[in-house]
Design an enzyme around this catalytic site. Structure first.
Site, PDB file in Angstrom:
ATOM      1  N   THR A 100       6.862  -5.569  -7.060  1.00 30.96           N
ATOM      2  CA  THR A 100       7.375  -4.644  -7.827  1.00 30.96           C
ATOM      3  C   THR A 100       6.034  -3.681  -8.074  1.00 30.96           C
ATOM      4  OG1 THR A 100       6.321  -5.312  -9.950  1.00 30.96           O
ATOM      5  CG2 THR A 100       8.768  -5.994  -9.415  1.00 30.96           C
ATOM      6  N   ALA A 151      -1.479  -3.694   3.505  1.00 27.15           N
ATOM      7  CA  ALA A 151      -0.133  -3.849   3.804  1.00 27.15           C
ATOM      8  C   ALA A 151      -0.056  -5.322   4.632  1.00 27.15           C
ATOM      9  CB  ALA A 151       0.687  -2.799   4.465  1.00 27.15           C
ATOM     10  N   LEU A 153      -1.933  -5.698   7.433  1.00 27.93           N
ATOM     11  CA  LEU A 153      -3.361  -6.094   8.148  1.00 27.93           C
ATOM     12  C   LEU A 153      -3.953  -7.398   7.310  1.00 27.93           C
ATOM     13  CD1 LEU A 153      -4.939  -2.530   8.718  1.00 27.93           C
ATOM     14  CD2 LEU A 153      -3.227  -3.804  10.139  1.00 27.93           C
ATOM     15  N   GLY A 204       8.315  11.414   2.360  1.00 26.67           N
ATOM     16  CA  GLY A 204       8.390  10.166   1.505  1.00 26.67           C
ATOM     17  C   GLY A 204       7.022   9.520   1.545  1.00 26.67           C
ATOM     18  N   LYS A 222      -7.445  -1.221  -4.655  1.00 28.86           N
ATOM     19  CA  LYS A 222      -7.715  -2.012  -3.356  1.00 28.86           C
ATOM     20  C   LYS A 222      -9.269  -2.309  -3.436  1.00 28.86           C
ATOM     21  CE  LYS A 222      -3.624   0.230  -0.839  1.00 28.86           C
ATOM     22  NZ  LYS A 222      -3.270   0.947  -0.070  1.00 28.86           N
ATOM     23  N   GLY A 336       4.214   0.302   4.952  1.00 25.81           N
ATOM     24  CA  GLY A 336       5.108   0.267   5.979  1.00 25.81           C
ATOM     25  C   GLY A 336       5.961  -0.981   5.300  1.00 25.81           C
TER      26      GLY A 336
HETATM   27  N1  NAP Z   1       5.621   0.304   0.710  1.00 28.82           N
HETATM   28  C1  NAP Z   1       4.523   0.013   1.215  1.00 28.82           C
HETATM   29  O1  NAP Z   1       4.255   0.272   2.308  1.00 28.82           O
HETATM   30  C2  NAP Z   1       3.546  -0.893   0.373  1.00 28.82           C
HETATM   31  C3  NAP Z   1       2.650  -1.444   1.052  1.00 28.82           C
HETATM   32  C4  NAP Z   1       1.707  -2.235   0.723  1.00 28.82           C
HETATM   33  C5  NAP Z   1       2.024  -2.540  -0.838  1.00 28.82           C
HETATM   34  N2  NAP Z   1       3.212  -2.166  -1.546  1.00 28.82           N
HETATM   35  C6  NAP Z   1       3.509  -2.460  -2.927  1.00 28.82           C
HETATM   36  O2  NAP Z   1       4.436  -3.292  -2.761  1.00 28.82           O
HETATM   37  C7  NAP Z   1       5.095  -3.101  -4.299  1.00 28.82           C
HETATM   38  C8  NAP Z   1       6.774  -2.837  -4.161  1.00 28.82           C
HETATM   39  O3  NAP Z   1       6.593  -1.613  -3.166  1.00 28.82           O
HETATM   40  P1  NAP Z   1       8.042  -0.967  -2.768  1.00 28.82           P
HETATM   41  O4  NAP Z   1       7.742   0.147  -1.602  1.00 28.82           O
HETATM   42  O5  NAP Z   1       9.088  -2.052  -2.511  1.00 28.82           O
HETATM   43  O6  NAP Z   1       8.578  -0.311  -4.163  1.00 28.82           O
HETATM   44  P2  NAP Z   1       9.892   0.492  -4.610  1.00 28.82           P
HETATM   45  O7  NAP Z   1      10.772   0.553  -3.391  1.00 28.82           O
HETATM   46  O8  NAP Z   1       9.830   1.151  -5.748  1.00 28.82           O
HETATM   47  O9  NAP Z   1      10.580  -1.068  -5.240  1.00 28.82           O
HETATM   48  C9  NAP Z   1      10.107  -1.724  -6.482  1.00 28.82           C
HETATM   49  C10 NAP Z   1      11.227  -2.795  -7.025  1.00 28.82           C
HETATM   50  O10 NAP Z   1      10.474  -3.405  -8.048  1.00 28.82           O
HETATM   51  C11 NAP Z   1      11.711  -3.431  -9.292  1.00 28.82           C
HETATM   52  N3  NAP Z   1      11.006  -3.431 -10.419  1.00 28.82           N
HETATM   53  C12 NAP Z   1      10.183  -2.554 -10.968  1.00 28.82           C
HETATM   54  N4  NAP Z   1       9.779  -2.979 -12.229  1.00 28.82           N
HETATM   55  C13 NAP Z   1      10.398  -4.117 -12.605  1.00 28.82           C
HETATM   56  C14 NAP Z   1      10.383  -4.997 -13.410  1.00 28.82           C
HETATM   57  N5  NAP Z   1       9.816  -4.950 -14.508  1.00 28.82           N
HETATM   58  N6  NAP Z   1      11.440  -6.265 -13.239  1.00 28.82           N
HETATM   59  C15 NAP Z   1      11.891  -6.382 -12.134  1.00 28.82           C
HETATM   60  N7  NAP Z   1      11.932  -5.583 -11.073  1.00 28.82           N
HETATM   61  C16 NAP Z   1      11.132  -4.546 -11.519  1.00 28.82           C
HETATM   62  C17 NAP Z   1      12.394  -1.977  -8.835  1.00 28.82           C
HETATM   63  O11 NAP Z   1      13.882  -2.293  -9.603  1.00 28.82           O
HETATM   64  P3  NAP Z   1      14.791  -1.079  -9.484  1.00 28.82           P
HETATM   65  O12 NAP Z   1      15.475  -1.111  -8.124  1.00 28.82           O
HETATM   66  O13 NAP Z   1      16.006  -1.372 -10.413  1.00 28.82           O
HETATM   67  O14 NAP Z   1      13.998   0.286  -9.591  1.00 28.82           O
HETATM   68  C18 NAP Z   1      12.657  -2.150  -7.427  1.00 28.82           C
HETATM   69  O15 NAP Z   1      13.646  -2.846  -6.868  1.00 28.82           O
HETATM   70  C19 NAP Z   1       4.446  -2.089  -5.041  1.00 28.82           C
HETATM   71  O16 NAP Z   1       3.349  -2.757  -5.583  1.00 28.82           O
HETATM   72  C20 NAP Z   1       3.696  -1.424  -3.759  1.00 28.82           C
HETATM   73  O17 NAP Z   1       2.525  -0.830  -4.209  1.00 28.82           O
HETATM   74  C21 NAP Z   1       4.068  -1.307  -0.775  1.00 28.82           C
END
Ligand code: NAP
Length: 356
Positions: A100, A151, A153, A204, A222, A336
């Site tokens: 999350t 991510a 890496l 996005g 980070k 990603g």
């Molecule tokens: N995307 C990337 O490229 C990337 C890279 C490195 C790190 N990250 C990190 O990875 C994490 C997830 O990224 P993402 O892109 O998957 O985000 P996302 O698509 O916004 O998904 C977040 C998920 O967390 C859930 N959530 C939020 N608060 C919660 C809580 N209190 N209890 C239970 N579930 C909860 C949300 O629920 P709902 O579906 O109900 O809203 C959603 O399913 C983030 O911290 C992000 O910074 C992402």
């Protein structure tokens, strides 16, 4: 075949990719290692699917479809409402995965560790609360967090290898944000700040409110994680951060901010032109050195490693006692969902291999 119970909090982009990769691992690689992962819980903001032994793959695949269609696990056929993921923790040890971006999870995760569970994080925030929380989470290797920087890496594992083998890390620097890398490449190619921010948002590549990226706080987190991993006792408030928008735009509502982006165009055009006149380019550089961490817009030589970065690539440069003249660099796409999920899975495998 050993069974490694896992509880996944979050079913967004990274979470869905992770489920698919875990199912793939179980089918294709589990036999080689002698273990398989068993989902005992999958939670989103409103609901969860739980099982005593294992959530069947078909149910997990349906959950992915439901989430992609915009649904909640509370409404899934096998799901139900959930107030707080901490209610899902069972007495038997499992690996808790936080994918999350929730605030304030650190206390629940520390409690889970104290109960004998292990943790994997893609969420940076639990590692950026007070230093005591960081120590409680990471002490003893019960929390793995490769995905939080760069991510997919191998940034954290490279740093840990340097530290574990007695190298002295003198400086960690580089560009840790794909979004800001893209933005600065666009400015360098002549785009206006306002156009580049709007384009990144439309694709996005920014958070819904682009100031979450432009504030530099994601990069600051980070940098803090790297600094703390290297042994520095810093707090997030100690990290000096230069945001990429004026302070007068900080308190506006998101759409009001978006409608006033042109106010930043001229100052960015001037800074890009000044850098170009000096044979330099602007990069959003993080620098962890001498007990401090600083982040901001920096004019670097065009043909330096940082200057040569293009688009959303990340670069993390470790200058150490052993890697001094030619520092050790990790470079590549730093965002990603697939690559991020692969780092989480790799951490899961790391925990599973230590499972007793
Ligand atoms: N995307 C990337 O490229 C990337 C890279 C490195 C790190 N990250 C990190 O990875 C994490 C997830 O990224 P993402 O892109 O998957 O985000 P996302 O698509 O916004 O998904 C977040 C998920 O967390 C859930 N959530 C939020 N608060 C919660 C809580 N209190 N209890 C239970 N579930 C909860 C949300 O629920 P709902 O579906 O109900 O809203 C959603 O399913 C983030 O911290 C992000 O910074 C992402």
């Amino acid at each position: 075949m050993r069974r490694i119970p896992i509880l996944q909090i979050g079913a967004g982009g990274v979470g869905q990719a992770l489920i698919e990769q875990v199912l793939w691992f179980n089918e294709h690689r589990g036999g080689r290692y002698g273990f398989r992962f068993a989902y005992i819980g999958l939670a989103d903001r409103q609901g969860a699917i739980v099982a005593d032994e294992r959530i069947p793959p078909l149910v997990l695949r349906d959950a992915i479809d439901a989430k992609r269609a915009g649904g909640s696990l509370a409404d899934a056929e096998a799901g139900g409402p959930l107030r707080d993921w901490r209610n899902l923790l069972s007495p038997d040890p499992c690996v808790v995965i936080d994918v999350t971006a929730q605030d304030g999870a650190e206390d629940g995760l520390i409690a889970a560790i104290e109960q004998g569970h292990r943790v994997v994080l893609a969420n940076k925030k639990p590692l950026c609360a007070g230093h005591e929380s960081f120590t409680a989470l990471t002490h003893g290797g019960r929390t793995r967090y490769e995905a939080t920087v760069g991510a997919g890496l191998p940034v954290i594992s490279t740093l840990q290898m340097l530290l574990d083998t007695g190298d002295r890390v003198e400086r960690i620097s580089g560009c840790f944000s794909g979004t800001l890398g893209y933005l600065l490449s666009e400015l360098e190619s002549g785009a206006a700040y306002s156009a580049a921010v709007r384009e990144a948002r439309a694709r996005g590549w920014t958070e819904p409110d682009p100031r979450d990226d432009l504030s530099g706080m994601d990069v600051a987190r980070k940098a803090l994680i790297l600094a703390r991993t290297a042994g520095m006792q810093l707090e997030l408030s100690d990290v000096a951060v230069e945001p990429l928008f004026g302070s007068d735009l900080a308190d506006q509502l998101p759409e009001a901010f978006m409608s006033q982006l042109e106010r930043m165009d001229e100052s960015f055009r001037e800074r890009v032109a000044q850098a170009a006149a000096d044979e330099r380019v602007l990069r959003y550089v993080a620098d962890v050195h001498g007990g401090a961490a600083r982040i901001g817009l920096t004019a670097v030589e065009r043909d330096s490693a940082i200057g040569a970065l293009r688009g959303p690539d990340n670069l993390v440069v470790f200058t150490t006692q052993r890697y001094s003249e030619r520092p050790l660099s990790v470079r590549g796409p730093g965002a990603g969902v697939e690559v991020t999920a692969s780092a989480v899975l790799s951490d899961l495998i790391g925990h599973a291999r230590e499972w007793r």
